[in-house]
Design a protein around this motif. Structure first.
Motif, PDB file in Angstrom:
ATOM      1  N   UNK A 234      21.261   1.020  18.925  1.00 17.81           N
ATOM      2  CA  UNK A 234      20.940   2.393  19.326  1.00 17.81           C
ATOM      3  C   UNK A 234      20.368   3.208  18.157  1.00 17.81           C
ATOM      4  N   UNK A 235      20.737   2.843  16.947  1.00 21.80           N
ATOM      5  CA  UNK A 235      20.296   3.611  15.789  1.00 21.80           C
ATOM      6  C   UNK A 235      19.674   2.646  14.761  1.00 21.80           C
ATOM      7  N   UNK A 236      18.528   2.121  15.104  1.00 24.64           N
ATOM      8  CA  UNK A 236      17.860   1.127  14.251  1.00 24.64           C
ATOM      9  C   UNK A 236      16.796   1.811  13.383  1.00 24.64           C
ATOM     10  N   UNK A 237      16.429   1.088  12.360  1.00 24.44           N
ATOM     11  CA  UNK A 237      15.433   1.594  11.419  1.00 24.44           C
ATOM     12  C   UNK A 237      14.547   0.437  10.964  1.00 24.44           C
ATOM     13  N   UNK A 238      13.262   0.705  10.861  1.00 29.88           N
ATOM     14  CA  UNK A 238      12.321  -0.333  10.418  1.00 29.88           C
ATOM     15  C   UNK A 238      11.978  -0.095   8.949  1.00 29.88           C
ATOM     16  N   UNK A 239      12.155  -1.142   8.134  1.00 26.44           N
ATOM     17  CA  UNK A 239      11.869  -1.046   6.702  1.00 26.44           C
ATOM     18  C   UNK A 239      10.987  -2.226   6.270  1.00 26.44           C
ATOM     19  N   UNK A 240      10.583  -2.186   5.012  1.00 17.90           N
ATOM     20  CA  UNK A 240       9.848  -3.314   4.431  1.00 17.90           C
ATOM     21  C   UNK A 240      10.848  -4.264   3.799  1.00 17.90           C
ATOM     22  N   UNK A 241      10.934  -5.465   4.332  1.00 18.50           N
ATOM     23  CA  UNK A 241      11.898  -6.443   3.819  1.00 18.50           C
ATOM     24  C   UNK A 241      11.472  -6.918   2.436  1.00 18.50           C
ATOM     25  N   UNK A 242      12.479  -7.134   1.582  1.00 17.85           N
ATOM     26  CA  UNK A 242      12.240  -7.690   0.257  1.00 17.85           C
ATOM     27  C   UNK A 242      13.259  -8.786   0.014  1.00 17.85           C
ATOM     28  N   UNK A 243      12.753  -9.993  -0.339  1.00 16.99           N
ATOM     29  CA  UNK A 243      13.678 -11.099  -0.558  1.00 16.99           C
ATOM     30  C   UNK A 243      12.950 -12.268  -1.213  1.00 16.99           C
TER      31      UNK A 243
END
Length: 395
Positions: A234-243
């Motif tokens: 319900x409370x998601x966020x899209x980010x730039x993955x780093x790994x």
């Protein structure tokens, strides 16, 4: 007279003859081997002609014998010029020194212009130029040529990709292309991390994103490893993955190594010859009594003398002749196998980058035919398999 240059160097005189025996005078000169030329009758019983300076003393006896009188009117050639110069020695010395200084200044480096480099890179370039002798006030004949300067700068300064060196008159112009290393803004836009190839995960370092696999998992090419969607449903966020995701992968390499190879190498022996060049003419000045090599390669360094903005047809040529010798390299099948393993390993290391490592190798197939050892080698490696992909709306 055909020997004009010889006569000018030795000197010659215009003689005017008066008298009734002028023709007899000319004929007797010819009989006595005294060259005369440009014989002209100027008046009745008067002739004008040219003779060499060294024959002047022989003219008066012939003139008295043939009832003539000699009058010396014009003196031409180097001896008379030297005599005039002797009367004005100070002026002559000053003029020669002026020309010498002008030639010296025309063959010096007066400025070095560098374009396209950052201040810190320009400082490194100037420091390297000074080390190899290229600086303001240097004599152009004593510094390396443009190709050697370019090679030295490219080899020793890692910040540049390409440098062009050009000599215009007394100025060196350098155009520099620096390596573009943009700021590392990994995954600037929202994105996931997927597997670049099939592998077994060995270790993971996730700084941003949600890991979806763990160590020892088998993953396929394109499989999602780290998600850029974090939070609850319900409370998601899209980010730039780093790994960094390291996995065990495999490379297959095919190598051929000939048992016998012929190639040419330089022996280290060389002859150096020096010439003064005038147009196409070469005057040897040093190193011309050296033995010739049966197999050789010639390298020439030609420099021309400059006067103001002009390049004169006079110059200096350094000719380097290097001895070449044919070498036969023979491998036993065992030595060829080891060489093949080294070749295959070097090829794989270039592919996996500096962060990768080879943890195992196995020769799958080996044959010895037509004078060659052929191998198929399987390499077991650890490499970073993380690949960033953007998150498209609807994923």
């Amino acid at each position: 007279m055909k020997n004009g240059w010889t006569n000018f160097l030795l000197g010659y005189i215009r003689v005017v003859l008066n008298g009734r025996g002028t023709e007899r005078f000319v004929n007797e000169c010819i009989r006595n081997g005294i060259p005369v030329w440009k014989v002209k009758r100027t008046k009745e019983e008067e002739l004008s002609l040219f003779v060499r300076l060294k024959d002047v003393h022989a003219l008066r006896p012939i003139a008295r014998k043939n009832d003539c009188k000699c009058h010396f009117k014009e003196r031409r050639g180097i001896p008379f010029l030297m005599r005039k110069t002797g009367r004005n020695l100070g002026f002559a010395i000053g003029f020669v020194l002026f020309l010498a200084v002008l030639f010296l200044l025309s063959n010096m480096v007066w400025s070095i212009e560098i374009q396209g480099a950052k201040p810190e890179t320009e400082h490194l370039i100037k420091k390297e130029l000074t080390r190899i002798g290229v600086k303001e006030g240097s004599i152009q004949f004593l510094i390396p040529d443009a190709d050697d300067i370019q090679k030295s700068l490219s080899d020793r300064i890692k910040a540049i990709t390409w440098v062009g060196v050009k000599l215009n008159g007394t100025s060196y112009h350098l155009k520099v292309v620096e390596k573009n290393e943009p700021d590392k803004t990994e995954y600037a836009s929202p994105g996931n991390i997927v597997a670049a190839k099939k592998a077994v995960i060995t270790r993971m370092f996730v700084s941003h994103g949600k890991p979806l696999v763990t160590v020892n998992d088998h993953v396929q090419k394109g499989q999602l490893l780290v998600s850029g969607v974090i939070g609850t449903e319900k409370n998601s966020k899209i980010i730039a993955s780093k790994a960094l995701v390291f996995g065990e992968t495999w490379y297959k390499s095919s190598v051929e190594v000939p048992l016998r190879t012929n190639f040419n190498v330089f022996s280290g022996n060389n002859n150096v010859k020096h010439y003064i060049t005038i147009g196409s003419f070469q005057l040897p000045i040093w190193g011309f009594n050296q033995k010739e090599f049966s197999s050789q390669e010639k390298e020439e360094d030609q420099r021309y003398v400059k006067f103001l903005n002009w390049s004169l047809p006079v110059g200096y040529l350094k000719e380097t002749i290097r001895e070449k010798e044919a070498v036969k390299r023979l491998y036993t099948p065992s030595e060829a196998r080891q060489a093949g393993l080294r070749i295959g390993k070097s090829d794989v290391l270039q592919k996996i980058g500096e962060n990768g490592q080879i943890i195992g190798e196995k020769v799958l197939h080996q044959t010895n035919e037509n004078g060659k050892v052929k191998m198929i080698i399987l390499y077991q490696v650890i490499e970073n398999i993380a690949k960033s992909t953007p998150i498209v709306q609807g994923d």
